[in-house]
Write a protein that holds these residues in place. Sequence first.
Motif, PDB file in Angstrom:
ATOM      1  N   THR A  11      57.604 -14.958 -10.513  1.00 57.64           N
ATOM      2  CA  THR A  11      56.730 -15.303  -9.383  1.00 57.64           C
ATOM      3  C   THR A  11      55.307 -15.821  -9.392  1.00 57.64           C
ATOM      4  O   THR A  11      55.410 -16.833  -8.970  1.00 57.64           O
ATOM      5  CB  THR A  11      56.744 -14.232  -8.520  1.00 57.64           C
ATOM      6  N   THR A  15      54.533 -21.217 -10.142  1.00 53.05           N
ATOM      7  CA  THR A  15      54.131 -22.553  -9.293  1.00 53.05           C
ATOM      8  C   THR A  15      52.554 -22.745  -9.566  1.00 53.05           C
ATOM      9  O   THR A  15      52.217 -21.795 -11.234  1.00 53.05           O
ATOM     10  CB  THR A  15      52.886 -21.717  -8.068  1.00 53.05           C
ATOM     11  N   ARG A  18      47.117 -20.270  -8.258  1.00 52.77           N
ATOM     12  CA  ARG A  18      46.728 -18.587  -8.348  1.00 52.77           C
ATOM     13  C   ARG A  18      47.609 -17.780  -8.270  1.00 52.77           C
ATOM     14  O   ARG A  18      48.243 -17.652  -6.372  1.00 52.77           O
ATOM     15  CB  ARG A  18      45.177 -18.336  -8.094  1.00 52.77           C
ATOM     16  N   PRO A  19      47.439 -16.966  -8.235  1.00 55.88           N
ATOM     17  CA  PRO A  19      48.488 -15.935  -7.773  1.00 55.88           C
ATOM     18  C   PRO A  19      47.538 -15.593  -6.914  1.00 55.88           C
ATOM     19  O   PRO A  19      46.192 -14.995  -6.642  1.00 55.88           O
ATOM     20  CB  PRO A  19      47.743 -14.526  -8.983  1.00 55.88           C
ATOM     21  N   THR A  20      48.938 -14.989  -5.795  1.00 53.99           N
ATOM     22  CA  THR A  20      48.190 -14.777  -4.136  1.00 53.99           C
ATOM     23  C   THR A  20      47.822 -13.238  -4.574  1.00 53.99           C
ATOM     24  O   THR A  20      48.078 -12.432  -5.550  1.00 53.99           O
ATOM     25  CB  THR A  20      49.785 -14.419  -3.620  1.00 53.99           C
ATOM     26  N   LYS A  21      47.325 -12.946  -3.884  1.00 57.43           N
ATOM     27  CA  LYS A  21      46.363 -11.246  -3.632  1.00 57.43           C
ATOM     28  C   LYS A  21      47.667 -10.277  -3.880  1.00 57.43           C
ATOM     29  O   LYS A  21      47.056  -9.443  -4.270  1.00 57.43           O
ATOM     30  CB  LYS A  21      45.923 -11.045  -1.722  1.00 57.43           C
ATOM     31  N   GLN A  22      48.733 -10.754  -3.086  1.00 57.68           N
ATOM     32  CA  GLN A  22      49.161  -9.367  -2.943  1.00 57.68           C
ATOM     33  C   GLN A  22      50.146  -9.448  -4.498  1.00 57.68           C
ATOM     34  O   GLN A  22      50.280  -8.188  -4.971  1.00 57.68           O
ATOM     35  CB  GLN A  22      51.212  -9.739  -2.264  1.00 57.68           C
ATOM     36  N   SER A  23      50.510 -10.249  -4.864  1.00 62.66           N
ATOM     37  CA  SER A  23      50.757 -10.937  -6.649  1.00 62.66           C
ATOM     38  C   SER A  23      50.005  -9.949  -7.526  1.00 62.66           C
ATOM     39  O   SER A  23      49.747  -9.065  -8.261  1.00 62.66           O
ATOM     40  CB  SER A  23      51.429 -11.978  -7.441  1.00 62.66           C
ATOM     41  N   GLN A  24      48.306  -9.744  -7.038  1.00 62.77           N
ATOM     42  CA  GLN A  24      47.414  -8.961  -8.178  1.00 62.77           C
ATOM     43  C   GLN A  24      47.464  -7.835  -7.698  1.00 62.77           C
ATOM     44  O   GLN A  24      47.044  -6.688  -8.863  1.00 62.77           O
ATOM     45  CB  GLN A  24      45.949 -10.001  -7.626  1.00 62.77           C
TER      46      GLN A  24
END
Length: 87
Positions: A11, A15, A18-24
Amino acid sequence: MNNQIAALAGTVGSTEARPTKQSQQVFDLLTKELEGYLVELRKAYKELIPPIDEILKKHGHPVIEVKPADTPQARQTSAEEDLTGQQ
């Protein structure tokens, strides 16, 4: 856990953003879970393998060798830091 890490990597790597907050948040959650497993594994190495080695020696068998990885020394997990008070 391996599948969860792979899915997260896919995921995040799909892209250039930057990684999304959810990914973090998922990364943080998986990191804590993995650290717990590492603590258990290191505890097993220290507490369970020596008695098994004694039995093996007693019966003339080779002992279990736990060799350090071919990578730099593993960092102490945050759970271990909490237990030892060291960073």
